[in-house]
Design a protein around this motif. Structure first.
Motif, PDB file in Angstrom:
ATOM      1  N   ASP A 214       0.837  -1.192   0.000  1.00 27.28           N
ATOM      2  CA  ASP A 214       0.000   0.000   0.000  1.00 27.28           C
ATOM      3  C   ASP A 214       0.883   1.257   0.000  1.00 27.28           C
ATOM      4  OD1 ASP A 214       0.891   0.417   2.635  1.00 27.28           O
ATOM      5  OD2 ASP A 214      -0.953  -0.320   3.531  1.00 27.28           O
ATOM      6  N   GLU A 215       0.259   2.400  -0.190  1.00 28.66           N
ATOM      7  CA  GLU A 215       1.008   3.651  -0.319  1.00 28.66           C
ATOM      8  C   GLU A 215       1.836   3.977   0.928  1.00 28.66           C
ATOM      9  OE1 GLU A 215      -2.018   3.338  -1.586  1.00 28.66           O
ATOM     10  OE2 GLU A 215      -1.821   3.970  -3.661  1.00 28.66           O
ATOM     11  N   MET A 216       1.276   3.729   2.102  1.00 32.41           N
ATOM     12  CA  MET A 216       2.006   4.038   3.340  1.00 32.41           C
ATOM     13  C   MET A 216       3.256   3.164   3.459  1.00 32.41           C
ATOM     14  SD  MET A 216       2.278   5.990   5.936  1.00 32.41           S
ATOM     15  CE  MET A 216       0.715   6.752   6.298  1.00 32.41           C
ATOM     16  N   THR A 217       3.150   1.891   3.131  1.00 30.02           N
ATOM     17  CA  THR A 217       4.305   0.993   3.184  1.00 30.02           C
ATOM     18  C   THR A 217       5.355   1.423   2.180  1.00 30.02           C
ATOM     19  OG1 THR A 217       2.888  -0.823   3.900  1.00 30.02           O
ATOM     20  CG2 THR A 217       5.050  -1.412   3.005  1.00 30.02           C
ATOM     21  N   LEU A 218       4.929   1.770   0.979  1.00 34.62           N
ATOM     22  CA  LEU A 218       5.883   2.242  -0.027  1.00 34.62           C
ATOM     23  C   LEU A 218       6.582   3.509   0.464  1.00 34.62           C
ATOM     24  CD1 LEU A 218       3.817   1.670  -3.289  1.00 34.62           C
ATOM     25  CD2 LEU A 218       5.967   0.523  -2.668  1.00 34.62           C
ATOM     26  N   ALA A 219       5.830   4.422   1.062  1.00 36.45           N
ATOM     27  CA  ALA A 219       6.406   5.689   1.520  1.00 36.45           C
ATOM     28  C   ALA A 219       7.383   5.496   2.671  1.00 36.45           C
ATOM     29  CB  ALA A 219       5.291   6.645   1.931  1.00 36.45           C
ATOM     30  N   LYS A 220       7.048   4.634   3.614  1.00 34.97           N
ATOM     31  CA  LYS A 220       7.889   4.464   4.799  1.00 34.97           C
ATOM     32  C   LYS A 220       9.052   3.502   4.578  1.00 34.97           C
ATOM     33  CE  LYS A 220       4.780   5.677   8.538  1.00 34.97           C
ATOM     34  NZ  LYS A 220       4.160   5.200   9.774  1.00 34.97           N
ATOM     35  N   ASP A 221       8.807   2.412   3.868  1.00 30.32           N
ATOM     36  CA  ASP A 221       9.804   1.343   3.768  1.00 30.32           C
ATOM     37  C   ASP A 221      10.547   1.296   2.439  1.00 30.32           C
ATOM     38  OD1 ASP A 221       8.967   0.587   6.308  1.00 30.32           O
ATOM     39  OD2 ASP A 221       7.562  -0.917   5.542  1.00 30.32           O
ATOM     40  N   TYR A 222       9.994   1.889   1.399  1.00 36.19           N
ATOM     41  CA  TYR A 222      10.590   1.763   0.068  1.00 36.19           C
ATOM     42  C   TYR A 222      10.735   3.116  -0.619  1.00 36.19           C
ATOM     43  CZ  TYR A 222       9.570  -3.078   0.957  1.00 36.19           C
ATOM     44  OH  TYR A 222       9.532  -4.328   1.529  1.00 36.19           O
ATOM     45  N   ALA A 223      11.179   4.113   0.127  1.00 34.12           N
ATOM     46  CA  ALA A 223      11.269   5.475  -0.404  1.00 34.12           C
ATOM     47  C   ALA A 223      12.578   5.748  -1.129  1.00 34.12           C
ATOM     48  CB  ALA A 223      11.070   6.489   0.712  1.00 34.12           C
ATOM     49  N   ASP A 224      13.369   4.723  -1.383  1.00 41.20           N
ATOM     50  CA  ASP A 224      14.542   4.921  -2.238  1.00 41.20           C
ATOM     51  C   ASP A 224      14.756   3.683  -3.114  1.00 41.20           C
ATOM     52  OD1 ASP A 224      16.441   3.058  -1.062  1.00 41.20           O
ATOM     53  OD2 ASP A 224      16.757   4.498   0.539  1.00 41.20           O
ATOM     54  N   LEU A 225      15.447   3.894  -4.198  1.00 44.30           N
ATOM     55  CA  LEU A 225      15.626   2.856  -5.209  1.00 44.30           C
ATOM     56  C   LEU A 225      16.334   1.626  -4.659  1.00 44.30           C
ATOM     57  CD1 LEU A 225      15.260   1.999  -8.125  1.00 44.30           C
ATOM     58  CD2 LEU A 225      17.370   3.210  -8.681  1.00 44.30           C
ATOM     59  N   ASP A 226      17.337   1.810  -3.815  1.00 42.36           N
ATOM     60  CA  ASP A 226      18.068   0.672  -3.264  1.00 42.36           C
ATOM     61  C   ASP A 226      17.154  -0.266  -2.486  1.00 42.36           C
ATOM     62  OD1 ASP A 226      20.457   1.554  -4.348  1.00 42.36           O
ATOM     63  OD2 ASP A 226      20.979   2.710  -2.557  1.00 42.36           O
ATOM     64  N   ARG A 227      16.255   0.303  -1.702  1.00 44.40           N
ATOM     65  CA  ARG A 227      15.336  -0.544  -0.925  1.00 44.40           C
ATOM     66  C   ARG A 227      14.335  -1.250  -1.825  1.00 44.40           C
ATOM     67  NH1 ARG A 227      13.372   3.132   3.952  1.00 44.40           N
ATOM     68  NH2 ARG A 227      14.768   4.774   3.290  1.00 44.40           N
TER      69      ARG A 227
END
Length: 78
Positions: free
Chosen positions: A46-59
């Motif tokens: 979901d958007e919150m998970t993407l924003a908090k946990d995957y906010a950069d390309l490496d992750r």
């Protein structure tokens, strides 16, 4: 065809936490990805998970579920 994926999804930009902790430039950062990969990212998280946990390309590129999805997409016909 490539689509633009905001590393912090636009839906999160209006939330106070993200406005306080990120500049407008950081909120606008993103990557170009194919439509199938983009759809897969948003179907897995979901958007919150993407924003908090995957906010950069490496992750994004280190996540096992996303790696499997990207590998699957690479094998598909256009």
């Amino acid at each position: 065809m490539l689509t633009f994926h905001h590393l912090i999804p636009k839906k999160m930009h209006r939330r106070t936490h993200f406005r306080k902790h990120y500049s407008k430039e950081q909120l606008a950062e993103g990557i170009s990805v194919c439509r199938k990969c983009h759809r897969g990212m948003h179907s897995l998280y979901d958007e919150m998970t993407l924003a908090k946990d995957y906010a950069d390309l490496d992750r994004l590129l280190a996540d096992p579920a996303l790696i499997r999805h990207f590998e699957w997409v690479a094998k598909q016909r256009d």
